[in-house]
Design a protein around this motif. Structure first.
Motif, mmCIF file in Angstrom:
data_model
loop_
_atom_site.group_PDB
_atom_site.id
_atom_site.type_symbol
_atom_site.label_atom_id
_atom_site.label_comp_id
_atom_site.label_asym_id
_atom_site.label_seq_id
_atom_site.Cartn_x
_atom_site.Cartn_y
_atom_site.Cartn_z
ATOM 1 N N SER A 156 -14.817 -15.478 10.753
ATOM 2 C CA SER A 156 -15.909 -15.037 9.886
ATOM 3 C C SER A 156 -15.452 -15.204 8.442
ATOM 4 C CB SER A 156 -16.295 -13.578 10.179
ATOM 5 O OG SER A 156 -15.233 -12.734 9.793
ATOM 6 N N ARG A 157 -16.391 -15.125 7.545
ATOM 7 C CA ARG A 157 -16.039 -15.283 6.136
ATOM 8 C C ARG A 157 -15.057 -14.208 5.708
ATOM 9 N NH1 ARG A 157 -19.505 -14.323 1.047
ATOM 10 N NH2 ARG A 157 -18.549 -15.802 -0.343
ATOM 11 N N ARG A 158 -15.238 -12.976 6.160
ATOM 12 C CA ARG A 158 -14.371 -11.860 5.818
ATOM 13 C C ARG A 158 -12.954 -12.095 6.351
ATOM 14 N NH1 ARG A 158 -15.508 -6.867 4.020
ATOM 15 N NH2 ARG A 158 -17.701 -7.141 4.387
ATOM 16 N N GLN A 159 -12.802 -12.594 7.612
ATOM 17 C CA GLN A 159 -11.482 -12.870 8.195
ATOM 18 C C GLN A 159 -10.766 -13.983 7.428
ATOM 19 O OE1 GLN A 159 -12.744 -13.726 12.183
ATOM 20 N NE2 GLN A 159 -12.167 -11.692 12.936
ATOM 21 N N PHE A 169 -11.048 -14.719 4.233
ATOM 22 C CA PHE A 169 -10.530 -14.172 2.963
ATOM 23 C C PHE A 169 -9.304 -13.275 3.202
ATOM 24 C CE2 PHE A 169 -14.853 -15.012 1.066
ATOM 25 C CZ PHE A 169 -14.393 -15.969 0.198
ATOM 26 N N LYS A 170 -9.258 -12.533 4.300
ATOM 27 C CA LYS A 170 -8.094 -11.684 4.617
ATOM 28 C C LYS A 170 -6.856 -12.553 4.875
ATOM 29 C CE LYS A 170 -10.348 -7.618 6.567
ATOM 30 N NZ LYS A 170 -10.547 -6.813 7.761
ATOM 31 N N ILE A 171 -7.016 -13.641 5.603
ATOM 32 C CA ILE A 171 -5.883 -14.531 5.893
ATOM 33 C C ILE A 171 -5.374 -15.174 4.610
ATOM 34 C CG2 ILE A 171 -5.235 -16.699 7.038
ATOM 35 C CD1 ILE A 171 -7.133 -15.862 9.314
ATOM 36 N N CYS A 172 -6.293 -15.645 3.777
ATOM 37 C CA CYS A 172 -5.893 -16.271 2.507
ATOM 38 C C CYS A 172 -5.215 -15.264 1.593
ATOM 39 C CB CYS A 172 -7.117 -16.865 1.806
ATOM 40 S SG CYS A 172 -7.744 -18.332 2.644
ATOM 41 N N ALA A 173 -5.717 -14.035 1.517
ATOM 42 C CA ALA A 173 -5.111 -13.010 0.670
ATOM 43 C C ALA A 173 -3.725 -12.642 1.185
ATOM 44 C CB ALA A 173 -6.006 -11.781 0.613
ATOM 45 N N GLY A 174 -3.538 -12.545 2.490
ATOM 46 C CA GLY A 174 -2.218 -12.247 3.062
ATOM 47 C C GLY A 174 -1.220 -13.346 2.765
#
Length: 195
Positions: free
Chosen positions: A4-7, A9-14
């Motif tokens: 999903s779009r939210r997942q 962004f979480k992977i990229c931020a991590g």
């Protein structure tokens, strides 16, 4: 894989946080380790036969030095020969302990002679030892050789001396030993297997 779009962004931020922390010096130190070198890597391998009993197990002896099996080369490992048809790499406790025998301080490394009546052994050269053995054998054979028996039949026997042979020798060595001893007239020939 579906994110999903939210997942996403979480992977990229991590990932961004991890690389930033590493760039700022929050990285574990590099482990300074090395693979241990195999102890037999640069050694000279020599095949031999165990000297203890009559089975004739095959050995692999590993040495470092000038390559020849002598005092200058240090034998540091002995193991059974897996390609040998007798023991297929296995050794009994005596064979496995050959390294201690090789490096023993009480091991005899040269011929010695003790004169009759003396209580001391003296070191002699190999040439002197061979010459003495040959001289004594010739003197005994000349004194005790039996050419004919009581009936006049030629027997060519030498009964006062015998030969004790190594049982771990090859068939070819055994044949040559038999020919040598029988040509001298010796009847008493035995080997280590019965000892």
């Amino acid at each position: 894989m579906n994110f999903s779009r939210r997942q996403f962004f979480k992977i990229c931020a991590g990932g961004l946080a991890g690389t930033t922390a590493a760039a700022l010096g929050f990285m574990p130190s590099v482990a300074m380790s090395n693979v241990r070198e195999y102890k037999l890597l640069r050694s000279k391998e020599t095949r031999n036969t165990c000297t203890y009993c009559s089975v004739g197990c095959g050995l692999l002896m590993y040495s470092m030095g000038d390559g020849a099996m002598n005092a200058k080369s240090a034998i540091f490992h002995v193991e059974g020969d897996p390609d040998h048809p007798v023991n297929r790499g296995a050794l009994c406790p005596k064979g496995a302990g050959l390294l201690d025998y090789i490096h023993s301080n009480s091991r005899l490394r040269y011929p010695e002679y003790r004169a009759p009546g003396s209580d001391k052994w003296q070191r002699i050269s190999w040439d002197d030892a061979f010459e003495r053995i040959a001289r004594l054998m010739k003197a005994d054979r000349d004194a005790n050789f039996i050419e004919k028996n009581n009936e006049g039949t030629t027997v060519n026997r030498w009964l006062t001396t015998g030969m004790l042979c190594a049982s771990a020798a090859s068939n070819e060595t055994g044949m040559l030993t038999q020919k040598f001893t029988r040509s001298l007239g010796m009847l008493a020939v035995d080997n280590q297997a019965r000892v």
